[in-house]
Enzyme design. Structure first.
Site: not given
Ligand code: IPM
Ligand code: MN
Ligand code: NAD
Length: 347
Positions: A140, A216, A240
């Site tokens: 949508y 967290d 990440d």
């Molecule tokens: C990392 C980067 C990548 C991730 C991005 C650029 C997609 O932030 O290598 O940490 O999220 O893995």
């Molecule tokens: Mn990253």
């Protein structure tokens, strides 16, 4: 035979830091034949593609890939710019993302009362599944009913192999401890599977201690008491986020190296700094190249040239301990190249 390396500088500060990494690898005696891979958002602006369609095919016969960083929102949407990076991780089954975080001598830690090596952790991030999938869609579109679904999946096989890798790494270290990052109080399917799997795998490693920690709380503890962490194993997204935090407590984004590894060596592994293309400082020649240089050392070690990997790591540590040459992120006025040159002088 030299190692065949695909040198993929990318965007922003990527080319600036990769140039230093290459320089140091060459000066450090590494036997590498580099092939420049000129794919980035400038290519996108010209052709509508950030990389050729067959980019995996073109990269698959290299021994390793050295990546700078991808992304420049002035040229291409970010999710398109980083697609080759995520595509390499998945397509080459680089399921382990190794992200060490060590506080070296001579580095200012933003946390109070931390001595060198008080922070010495190895984050093992799952790199091929979890929260990072290209499964899902928008429905949508453009209406008030618009919905977005981003599928998040955890397989037993994927969870088991990353956890096993973490236990193997822990076994090689002094403290032999694994912290498993979880969120099973809220994510009752994916993270409860993760918790079940780690209980099973841990039985094979009676010599390794482990404990679970909610993500967290882990974020809090990276700041409050980072010295408690030895090996940390986590899902793709949690890894990440936590590794940007880990970077900052060991001195900044310019310090954090990483390796995207396919342990079977069926496909090339990829080595890159954790940081991005840093548009705020790109083109100024002031980026800190240490993360890229240390990623180069991780690459050599993975390829089997442990001697030169150690030489480079030693030169970096000597530089950090003794040199007054510092880029602006460390409060200095030095340029990216000065750092590379100083490290080379110590090799
Ligand atoms: C990392 C980067 C990548 C991730 C991005 C650029 C997609 O932030 O290598 O940490 O999220 O893995
Ligand atoms: Mn990253
Ligand atoms: P970033 O890591 O590029 O920058 C965050 C902050 O850290 C900035 O203030 C930057 O100046 C600083 N910084 C980063 N690396 C540095 C270095 N080597 N020396 C000194 N300072 C450094 O993160 P961002 O701003 O969120 O992202 C910028 C772009 O990079 C986006 O397009 C993003 O998608 C992309 N990105 C790419 C990768 C990758 O290719 N592996 C990783 C992260 C972000």
């Amino acid at each position: 035979m030299p190692y065949k390396i695909a040198l993929y500088p990318g965007d922003g500060i990527g080319p600036e830091v990769i140039a230093e990494a290459k320089k140091v690898l060459e000066a450090g005696g590494a036997d590498c034949a580099f092939t420049l891979i000129d794919w980035n958002t400038t290519l996108y602006a010209k052709t509508g593609k950030c990389a050729p369609d067959d980019y995996l095919e073109r990269l698959k016969d290299f021994d390793a890939i050295m990546l700078g960083a991808l992304g420049n929102s002035a040229n291409a949407p970010d999710h398109i710019a980083v697609q080759p990076l995520l595509g390499m991780r998945r397509g080459f089954d680089q399921y382990v993302n190794v992200r060490p975080a060590v506080l070296y001598e001579g580095v200012d830690c933003p946390l109070k009362n931390k001595k060198p090596f008080d922070i010495d952790m190895l984050v093992i991030r799952e790199n091929t599944e979890g929260e990072y999938t290209s499964l899902g869609g928008r429905h949508y579109a453009g209406t008030p009913h618009e919905a977005a679904i981003q599928v998040n999946y955890f397989t037993r096989m994927g969870t088991e192999r990353i956890i096993r890798y973490a236990f193997e790494e822990a076994r090689k270290r002094k403290r032999k401890h694994v912290t498993s990052i979880t969120k099973s109080n809220a994510l009752i399917y994916s993270m409860v599977l993760w918790d079940d799997v780690i209980k099973e795998v841990a039985q094979e490693y009676p010599d390794v201690k482990w404990s679970p920690m909610l993500v967290d709380a882990a974020a809090m503890n990276f700041v409050r008491q980072p010295e408690i962490f030895d090996v940390v194993v986590c899902s793709n997204l949690f890894g990440d986020i936590l590794t940007d935090l880990a970077a900052v407590i060991i001195g900044g984004m310019g310090f954090a190296a990483s390796a995207n590894i396919n342990p079977t060596k069926k496909y090339p592994s990829m080595f890159e700094p954790i940081h991005g293309s840093a548009p705020d400082i790109a083109g100024k020649g002031i980026a800190n190249p240490l993360a890229a240089i240390m990623s180069g050392a991780m690459m050599l070690e993975f390829l089997g040239d442990e001697k030169n990997a150690r030489r480079i790591t030693n030169a970096v540590q000597s530089y950090l301990k003794e040199s007054s040459i510092k880029t602006p992120d460390r409060g200095g006025t030095a340029r990216t190249q000065d750092v590379g040159n100083d490290i080379i002088a110590r090799l």
